[in-house]
Every structure is written in C-alpha cells, then in structure tokens.
Write a protein that holds these residues in place. Structure first.
Motif, PDB file in Angstrom:
ATOM      1  N   SER A 126     -18.071  79.390 -11.427  1.00 30.21           N
ATOM      2  CA  SER A 126     -18.358  77.951 -11.430  1.00 30.21           C
ATOM      3  C   SER A 126     -17.509  77.223 -12.470  1.00 30.21           C
ATOM      4  O   SER A 126     -17.019  76.115 -12.219  1.00 30.21           O
ATOM      5  CB  SER A 126     -19.835  77.706 -11.697  1.00 30.21           C
ATOM      6  OG  SER A 126     -20.623  78.250 -10.666  1.00 30.21           O
ATOM      7  N   ARG A 127     -17.310  77.842 -13.637  1.00 35.20           N
ATOM      8  CA  ARG A 127     -16.458  77.226 -14.658  1.00 35.20           C
ATOM      9  C   ARG A 127     -15.016  77.121 -14.167  1.00 35.20           C
ATOM     10  O   ARG A 127     -14.349  76.113 -14.407  1.00 35.20           O
ATOM     11  CB  ARG A 127     -16.535  78.007 -15.969  1.00 35.20           C
ATOM     12  CG  ARG A 127     -17.853  77.797 -16.710  1.00 35.20           C
ATOM     13  CD  ARG A 127     -17.824  78.330 -18.130  1.00 35.20           C
ATOM     14  NE  ARG A 127     -17.444  79.719 -18.249  1.00 35.20           N
ATOM     15  CZ  ARG A 127     -18.292  80.751 -18.202  1.00 35.20           C
ATOM     16  NH1 ARG A 127     -19.588  80.535 -18.057  1.00 35.20           N
ATOM     17  NH2 ARG A 127     -17.851  81.977 -18.320  1.00 35.20           N
ATOM     18  N   LYS A 128     -14.548  78.123 -13.417  1.00 37.82           N
ATOM     19  CA  LYS A 128     -13.189  78.068 -12.856  1.00 37.82           C
ATOM     20  C   LYS A 128     -13.077  76.939 -11.820  1.00 37.82           C
ATOM     21  O   LYS A 128     -12.062  76.255 -11.749  1.00 37.82           O
ATOM     22  CB  LYS A 128     -12.787  79.407 -12.256  1.00 37.82           C
ATOM     23  CG  LYS A 128     -12.493  80.465 -13.316  1.00 37.82           C
ATOM     24  CD  LYS A 128     -11.974  81.719 -12.701  1.00 37.82           C
ATOM     25  CE  LYS A 128     -10.585  81.967 -12.765  1.00 37.82           C
ATOM     26  NZ  LYS A 128      -9.550  81.918 -13.537  1.00 37.82           N
ATOM     27  N   PHE A 129     -14.131  76.747 -11.017  1.00 37.17           N
ATOM     28  CA  PHE A 129     -14.130  75.654 -10.050  1.00 37.17           C
ATOM     29  C   PHE A 129     -14.085  74.304 -10.776  1.00 37.17           C
ATOM     30  O   PHE A 129     -13.312  73.413 -10.408  1.00 37.17           O
ATOM     31  CB  PHE A 129     -15.352  75.735  -9.138  1.00 37.17           C
ATOM     32  CG  PHE A 129     -15.445  74.602  -8.157  1.00 37.17           C
ATOM     33  CD1 PHE A 129     -14.546  74.501  -7.102  1.00 37.17           C
ATOM     34  CD2 PHE A 129     -16.416  73.622  -8.300  1.00 37.17           C
ATOM     35  CE1 PHE A 129     -14.611  73.441  -6.200  1.00 37.17           C
ATOM     36  CE2 PHE A 129     -16.497  72.568  -7.399  1.00 37.17           C
ATOM     37  CZ  PHE A 129     -15.591  72.481  -6.348  1.00 37.17           C
ATOM     38  N   LEU A 130     -14.908  74.144 -11.827  1.00 34.07           N
ATOM     39  CA  LEU A 130     -14.884  72.913 -12.623  1.00 34.07           C
ATOM     40  C   LEU A 130     -13.501  72.671 -13.212  1.00 34.07           C
ATOM     41  O   LEU A 130     -13.020  71.539 -13.248  1.00 34.07           O
ATOM     42  CB  LEU A 130     -15.904  72.990 -13.756  1.00 34.07           C
ATOM     43  CG  LEU A 130     -17.302  72.487 -13.490  1.00 34.07           C
ATOM     44  CD1 LEU A 130     -18.195  72.708 -14.693  1.00 34.07           C
ATOM     45  CD2 LEU A 130     -17.310  71.043 -13.071  1.00 34.07           C
ATOM     46  N   GLU A 131     -12.861  73.731 -13.672  1.00 35.73           N
ATOM     47  CA  GLU A 131     -11.510  73.619 -14.216  1.00 35.73           C
ATOM     48  C   GLU A 131     -10.543  73.097 -13.147  1.00 35.73           C
ATOM     49  O   GLU A 131      -9.718  72.220 -13.412  1.00 35.73           O
ATOM     50  CB  GLU A 131     -11.066  75.001 -14.717  1.00 35.73           C
ATOM     51  CG  GLU A 131      -9.781  75.023 -15.482  1.00 35.73           C
ATOM     52  CD  GLU A 131      -9.491  76.443 -15.985  1.00 35.73           C
ATOM     53  OE1 GLU A 131      -8.438  76.990 -15.605  1.00 35.73           O
ATOM     54  OE2 GLU A 131     -10.334  76.986 -16.730  1.00 35.73           O
ATOM     55  N   CYS A 132     -10.650  73.615 -11.927  1.00 32.74           N
ATOM     56  CA  CYS A 132      -9.818  73.152 -10.811  1.00 32.74           C
ATOM     57  C   CYS A 132     -10.067  71.666 -10.541  1.00 32.74           C
ATOM     58  O   CYS A 132      -9.128  70.887 -10.371  1.00 32.74           O
ATOM     59  CB  CYS A 132     -10.102  73.987  -9.559  1.00 32.74           C
ATOM     60  SG  CYS A 132      -9.303  73.362  -8.058  1.00 32.74           S
ATOM     61  N   VAL A 133     -11.336  71.268 -10.506  1.00 30.56           N
ATOM     62  CA  VAL A 133     -11.690  69.856 -10.273  1.00 30.56           C
ATOM     63  C   VAL A 133     -11.076  68.980 -11.360  1.00 30.56           C
ATOM     64  O   VAL A 133     -10.445  67.957 -11.077  1.00 30.56           O
ATOM     65  CB  VAL A 133     -13.229  69.692 -10.205  1.00 30.56           C
ATOM     66  CG1 VAL A 133     -13.641  68.226 -10.278  1.00 30.56           C
ATOM     67  CG2 VAL A 133     -13.777  70.343  -8.942  1.00 30.56           C
ATOM     68  N   ASN A 134     -11.220  69.388 -12.613  1.00 29.02           N
ATOM     69  CA  ASN A 134     -10.687  68.597 -13.734  1.00 29.02           C
ATOM     70  C   ASN A 134      -9.168  68.585 -13.751  1.00 29.02           C
ATOM     71  O   ASN A 134      -8.555  67.535 -13.972  1.00 29.02           O
ATOM     72  CB  ASN A 134     -11.241  69.118 -15.061  1.00 29.02           C
ATOM     73  CG  ASN A 134     -12.725  68.868 -15.200  1.00 29.02           C
ATOM     74  OD1 ASN A 134     -13.253  67.890 -14.673  1.00 29.02           O
ATOM     75  ND2 ASN A 134     -13.421  69.763 -15.894  1.00 29.02           N
ATOM     76  N   ASP A 135      -8.528  69.746 -13.518  1.00 35.93           N
ATOM     77  CA  ASP A 135      -7.067  69.826 -13.526  1.00 35.93           C
ATOM     78  C   ASP A 135      -6.436  68.946 -12.451  1.00 35.93           C
ATOM     79  O   ASP A 135      -5.298  68.503 -12.598  1.00 35.93           O
ATOM     80  CB  ASP A 135      -6.596  71.269 -13.319  1.00 35.93           C
ATOM     81  CG  ASP A 135      -6.840  72.152 -14.534  1.00 35.93           C
ATOM     82  OD1 ASP A 135      -7.216  71.626 -15.609  1.00 35.93           O
ATOM     83  OD2 ASP A 135      -6.676  73.386 -14.401  1.00 35.93           O
TER      84      ASP A 135
END
Length: 192
Positions: free
Chosen positions: A154-163
């Motif tokens: 989930s943190r990796k998905f959030l990182e993708c959304v933010n990036d």
C-alpha cells in the motif's frame, strides 16, 4: 463512474442506470466475463473496450465510452507482466487536450512484479495532459486523509500516486468502511 459488481447478471441494471444518468465513460472492475458473454455485453450508444482475465476465473475490466466521443485503446506495458488494466485515449473537443482514461483491478494477492508493471503503466499514462484512473486497487489500509498506509504494498501504491501527482477524489468508503474503489486524476475539476 466505477462500478464494482459481478456483471454477469447486472447488465440490465447497468443499462437502466446509464440511460437515467447519461454517463460518457463507464469503468467496470471484476466483470467476470469470458467469451461466453460476447453476445450480451454491448450497450446501445456506447463503444465497449474490455480485457478479460486470462487463465483463471473472475477479474477482468471494461470501459463503455459514449460513441459520440472519438477514442482508441492504448496498449501500455504490453511486453510486461500482465495486469488487469485497460487504457483508452479520448479525443478532446476543439481547443481541449486528449484525456487518458484507465480502469484497473488489482487482486488482493497480486505479486510485486505485477504491481511494478501497473505502476509503470500509470506513470506512462500520467504524462498526458489529463488522466482519469478508476478501479479497485485493494489497499484497504490506506488512510487518504493522512496519506499513510500500514502495509508495504500500500505504501508503494501511495508512492506511485504521489510521484505521478494524482489526486484521489472519492470521499466516501464503499465497502465495510474501506476505500477500495478509487478515482484518481492529475487535473482538478476534470471529474464530475
């Protein structure tokens, strides 16, 4: 409008809803379609794009796009790990840029390699002027208000959304208090 249902017995309900609301784009996750549904899933006034799950039951994604809109399917990440995602470019009206629309279903047990392939597709699509991405991403532990998550995936998905400078616009949880179905965009005011 993301819809989340097993579509096999919901086609009539969908068509009624569409006639009443007049949507231009309809994204569906977990269609559960296969070739036996080829005859029954078209909808008058809409062009259908679909990607059925390969090799096992369930899953699948689809788009209905108003046939008054000029559109074409994009093939993002076709040489990579397969993902349950579908991408369509919709031609903008005079003076407006094109819109990329994506629909995704991320199974809860999806492998890291498939997640990474999906994130590369999202990155490629987000380079467009306008992106609308809808789907069931199965990250129930994300707190969108705090932009935080417990689990590594989930943190990796959030990182993708933010990036990719995406905004999550769904405000109400849909299932058991969890926000699994999301609507993301890179342009405020694009979704109504």
């Amino acid at each position: 409008m993301p819809l989340h249902e097993c579509m096999g017995n919901k086609q009539g309900e969908l068509e009624t809803c569409v006639r009443l609301q007049g949507y231009d784009i309809i994204g569906i996750t977990e269609t559960w379609w296969d070739s036996s549904y080829d005859w029954s899933v078209g909808m008058e006034g809409y062009r259908l794009f679909r990607k059925d799950r390969q090799g096992r039951r369930g899953g699948g994604v689809a788009f209905y796009v108003n046939d008054q809109l000029e559109c074409m399917e994009l093939h993002l990440g076709m040489d990579e790990e397969p993902t349950e995602s579908l991408w369509v470019r919709i031609k903008g009206s005079a003076g407006a840029g094109d819109i990329i629309a994506g629909v995704c279903y991320r199974p809860p047990d999806q492998a890291d390699r498939a997640d990474e392939a999906l994130y590369r597709q999202i990155g490629a699509a987000s380079r467009s002027q306008a992106l609308v991405l809808m789907g069931d991403f199965n990250h129930p532990d994300i707190c969108w208000r705090d932009n935080a998550a417990e689990c590594k995936q989930s943190r990796k998905f959030l990182e993708c959304v933010n990036d990719n400078f995406l905004l999550q616009v769904i405000e109400e949880p849909m299932r058991r208090g969890a926000m699994l179905d999301l609507l993301l965009t890179n342009k405020a005011g694009l979704v109504g």
